[in-house]
Write a protein that holds these residues in place. Structure first.
Motif, PDB file in Angstrom:
ATOM      1  N   GLY A   1      15.673  -2.252 -14.677  1.00 56.69           N
ATOM      2  CA  GLY A   1      16.150  -1.315 -13.662  1.00 56.69           C
ATOM      3  C   GLY A   1      15.892  -1.832 -12.257  1.00 56.69           C
ATOM      4  N   ARG A   2      16.321  -1.039 -11.269  1.00 59.23           N
ATOM      5  CA  ARG A   2      16.079  -1.393  -9.866  1.00 59.23           C
ATOM      6  C   ARG A   2      15.124  -0.371  -9.276  1.00 59.23           C
ATOM      7  NH1 ARG A   2      18.759   1.852  -6.092  1.00 59.23           N
ATOM      8  NH2 ARG A   2      20.160   3.344  -7.079  1.00 59.23           N
ATOM      9  N   VAL A   3      14.324  -0.811  -8.318  1.00 58.73           N
ATOM     10  CA  VAL A   3      13.479   0.142  -7.604  1.00 58.73           C
ATOM     11  C   VAL A   3      14.393   1.043  -6.774  1.00 58.73           C
ATOM     12  CG1 VAL A   3      11.664   0.390  -5.871  1.00 58.73           C
ATOM     13  CG2 VAL A   3      11.554  -1.484  -7.539  1.00 58.73           C
ATOM     14  N   LEU A   4      14.191   2.338  -6.886  1.00 58.01           N
ATOM     15  CA  LEU A   4      15.059   3.302  -6.168  1.00 58.01           C
ATOM     16  C   LEU A   4      14.615   3.374  -4.704  1.00 58.01           C
ATOM     17  CD1 LEU A   4      15.204   6.047  -8.954  1.00 58.01           C
ATOM     18  CD2 LEU A   4      17.034   4.478  -8.286  1.00 58.01           C
ATOM     19  N   THR A   5      14.997   2.343  -3.950  1.00 58.10           N
ATOM     20  CA  THR A   5      14.524   2.226  -2.555  1.00 58.10           C
ATOM     21  C   THR A   5      15.021   3.391  -1.701  1.00 58.10           C
ATOM     22  OG1 THR A   5      16.410   0.798  -2.137  1.00 58.10           O
ATOM     23  CG2 THR A   5      14.323  -0.286  -2.592  1.00 58.10           C
ATOM     24  N   GLU A   6      16.127   4.016  -2.132  1.00 55.73           N
ATOM     25  CA  GLU A   6      16.660   5.140  -1.354  1.00 55.73           C
ATOM     26  C   GLU A   6      15.718   6.344  -1.336  1.00 55.73           C
ATOM     27  OE1 GLU A   6      17.931   3.796  -4.113  1.00 55.73           O
ATOM     28  OE2 GLU A   6      18.993   5.224  -5.401  1.00 55.73           O
ATOM     29  N   LEU A   7      14.739   6.360  -2.266  1.00 56.03           N
ATOM     30  CA  LEU A   7      13.776   7.465  -2.281  1.00 56.03           C
ATOM     31  C   LEU A   7      12.747   7.348  -1.161  1.00 56.03           C
ATOM     32  CD1 LEU A   7      12.760   7.566  -6.072  1.00 56.03           C
ATOM     33  CD2 LEU A   7      14.112   9.283  -4.884  1.00 56.03           C
ATOM     34  N   PHE A   8      12.447   6.099  -0.778  1.00 56.17           N
ATOM     35  CA  PHE A   8      11.274   5.844   0.047  1.00 56.17           C
ATOM     36  C   PHE A   8      11.519   6.168   1.518  1.00 56.17           C
ATOM     37  CE2 PHE A   8      10.492   3.603  -3.785  1.00 56.17           C
ATOM     38  CZ  PHE A   8       9.106   3.477  -3.916  1.00 56.17           C
ATOM     39  N   LYS A   9      10.451   6.702   2.125  1.00 58.96           N
ATOM     40  CA  LYS A   9      10.487   6.907   3.575  1.00 58.96           C
ATOM     41  C   LYS A   9      10.618   5.558   4.248  1.00 58.96           C
ATOM     42  CE  LYS A   9       7.333  10.872   3.503  1.00 58.96           C
ATOM     43  NZ  LYS A   9       5.893  11.179   3.576  1.00 58.96           N
ATOM     44  N   LYS A  10      11.260   5.498   5.380  1.00 60.80           N
ATOM     45  CA  LYS A  10      11.442   4.222   6.087  1.00 60.80           C
ATOM     46  C   LYS A  10      10.103   3.674   6.570  1.00 60.80           C
ATOM     47  CE  LYS A  10      15.985   3.617   6.125  1.00 60.80           C
ATOM     48  NZ  LYS A  10      16.136   4.071   4.744  1.00 60.80           N
TER      49      LYS A  10
ATOM     50  N   ILE B   1       0.851  -1.186   0.000  1.00 61.77           N
ATOM     51  CA  ILE B   1       0.000   0.000   0.000  1.00 61.77           C
ATOM     52  C   ILE B   1       0.893   1.243   0.000  1.00 61.77           C
ATOM     53  CG2 ILE B   1      -1.851   1.225   1.199  1.00 61.77           C
ATOM     54  CD1 ILE B   1      -2.725  -1.560   0.416  1.00 61.77           C
ATOM     55  N   TYR B   2       0.806   2.000  -1.069  1.00 59.63           N
ATOM     56  CA  TYR B   2       1.491   3.293  -1.120  1.00 59.63           C
ATOM     57  C   TYR B   2       0.449   4.394  -1.148  1.00 59.63           C
ATOM     58  CZ  TYR B   2       5.744   0.727  -2.183  1.00 59.63           C
ATOM     59  OH  TYR B   2       6.813  -0.124  -2.105  1.00 59.63           O
ATOM     60  N   GLN B   3       0.860   5.570  -0.706  1.00 56.13           N
ATOM     61  CA  GLN B   3      -0.063   6.717  -0.792  1.00 56.13           C
ATOM     62  C   GLN B   3      -0.203   7.205  -2.227  1.00 56.13           C
ATOM     63  OE1 GLN B   3       0.187   9.730   2.428  1.00 56.13           O
ATOM     64  NE2 GLN B   3       1.891   8.463   3.154  1.00 56.13           N
ATOM     65  N   THR B   4       0.817   6.919  -3.052  1.00 53.17           N
ATOM     66  CA  THR B   4       0.794   7.347  -4.451  1.00 53.17           C
ATOM     67  C   THR B   4      -0.302   6.635  -5.225  1.00 53.17           C
ATOM     68  OG1 THR B   4       3.148   7.832  -4.468  1.00 53.17           O
ATOM     69  CG2 THR B   4       2.127   7.370  -6.606  1.00 53.17           C
ATOM     70  N   LYS B   5      -1.177   7.423  -5.841  1.00 54.28           N
ATOM     71  CA  LYS B   5      -2.204   6.867  -6.723  1.00 54.28           C
ATOM     72  C   LYS B   5      -2.017   7.370  -8.157  1.00 54.28           C
ATOM     73  CE  LYS B   5      -4.263   4.732  -3.367  1.00 54.28           C
ATOM     74  NZ  LYS B   5      -2.999   4.215  -2.809  1.00 54.28           N
ATOM     75  N   ASN B   6      -1.305   8.478  -8.309  1.00 52.07           N
ATOM     76  CA  ASN B   6      -1.084   9.095  -9.627  1.00 52.07           C
ATOM     77  C   ASN B   6       0.406   9.327  -9.816  1.00 52.07           C
ATOM     78  OD1 ASN B   6      -4.029   9.679  -9.570  1.00 52.07           O
ATOM     79  ND2 ASN B   6      -3.381  11.149  -8.025  1.00 52.07           N
TER      80      ASN B   6
ATOM     81  N   PHE C   1       9.586  13.365  -6.404  1.00 51.56           N
ATOM     82  CA  PHE C   1       8.782  13.993  -5.366  1.00 51.56           C
ATOM     83  C   PHE C   1       7.516  13.190  -5.159  1.00 51.56           C
ATOM     84  CE2 PHE C   1       4.977  16.575  -4.842  1.00 51.56           C
ATOM     85  CZ  PHE C   1       5.237  17.210  -3.651  1.00 51.56           C
ATOM     86  N   GLY C   2       7.068  13.034  -3.917  1.00 55.44           N
ATOM     87  CA  GLY C   2       5.789  12.362  -3.687  1.00 55.44           C
ATOM     88  C   GLY C   2       5.596  11.985  -2.233  1.00 55.44           C
TER      89      GLY C   2
END
Ligand SMILES: [Zn+2]
Ligand SMILES: [Zn+2]
Length: 314
Positions: free
Chosen positions: A305-314, A28-33, A269-270
């Motif tokens: 590619g790889r998922v840019l996990t460094e972007l995500f909040k912990k 579940i992510y908050q991103t929908k768009n 951003f998101g």
């Protein structure tokens, strides 16, 4: 007898567990768009890489403090417009005809999205100043060709009709956001590439500054509209850079593997991402594709590619 019953129960339990492991569980992510904006062909040395960043005041002063900036971001495939964009949308580096005469080999993000959400054609939009980029909506793969097609608004009037001014594209993008409530929106601005190819240094720099301002306007809308606010991720990147000074004709062209052609920029951003961080992990165009697939939970999508996990909040 009793041992047989216990053994039977254990076997059944193991079977149930293995079944549940096979099932894909949606995160579940908050991103929908998701909004992706590609600014065509600036060099890193005139954008994020320049001291004081005079040509990208909005990116530097307003966007970077609220998003994530990848300081080492590259196109590692063909440094041409169609191949750079194809890497972003399909997650694979492909040598593809650069004139709009060839479809990508593999399905793009739109097709995967519309397979998952078949009733949402009106919410998946490809809006580009360069007409040839209309090919990104479709692909050659016979299982996908001519299926799950996004709405397109490319160039003067579709593939083969020529480029249009970025100000027109910008208006169409705002319309797609305000009136259509696009959920997957992929944008190309032709500048600063267009002026660069003319050898017009002043126009090239102005193209960087104007697209910086347009990105800021798009971001402001997303941040203030109730439909998008808190539910939308935005990526701003480039398809390629341009030759380093001293390579071929310098800023006028691109297409080789010099540092100037390869090194570009990514701002992300998101609601699921950290804010105000500069990331030093190396990343490239394919990783944006994988990250969008993760955010939108597109399980059919295959990315190199790889998922840019460094972007995500912990
Ligand atoms: Zn380009
Ligand atoms: Zn080069």
């Amino acid at each position: 007898m009793r041992i047989n019953v216990i053994l039977f129960v254990l076997v059944v339990l193991a079977w149930i567990q293995s079944c549940s492991r096979d099932k894909v569980v949606d995160r579940i992510y908050q991103t929908k768009n998701v909004v992706v904006v590609v600014i065509d062909g600036p060099r890193y040395t005139e954008t994020w890489g320049q001291t004081g960043r005079p040509n990208v005041p909005y990116l530097n002063g307003i966007l970077a403090p609220v998003g994530c900036t990848h300081a080492y971001f590259y196109n590692l495939g063909g440094t041409w417009t169609t191949s750079g964009h194809t890497a972003l949308t399909t997650g694979i580096y492909q040598n593809i005809n650069n004139t709009g005469g060839e479809l990508p080999q593999n399905p793009g993000i739109f097709q995967h999205y519309l397979k998952k959400h078949p009733d949402e054609n009106a919410f998946a939009w490809l809006i580009t100043s360069k007409d040839k980029l209309e090919v990104l909506a479709n692909c050659k793969d016979s299982k996908w060709k001519n299926k799950y097609l996004a709405s397109t608004d490319c160039g003067v009037g579709g593939n083969g009709t020529g480029y249009r001014h970025d100000s027109i594209t910008f208006r169409r993008v705002m319309y797609a956001l305000e009136e259509r409530k696009a959920k997957v929106l992929f944008v190309n601005f032709r500048e600063p590439d267009f002026s660069g190819h003319k050898g017009d240094w002043t126009g090239y720099i102005r193209g960087i500054q104007q697209t910086d301002s347009m990105v800021h306007e798009i971001w402001k809308y997303i941040e203030n509209d109730p439909f998008y606010k808190g539910k939308t991720s935005m990526f701003v990147t480039n398809d390629h850079g341009r030759h380093s000074n001293g390579v071929s004709n310098g800023f006028i062209s691109h297409g080789c593997d010099c540092e100037g052609c390869r090194r570009i920029h990514l701002w992300s951003f998101g609601p699921d991402f950290k804010s105000g961080v500069v990331l030093n992990e190396a990343a490239d165009l394919l990783d944006v594709h994988a990250t969008i697939g993760e955010l939108l939970q597109l399980h059919t999508l295959k990315s190199s590619g790889r998922v840019l996990t460094e972007l995500f909040k912990k």
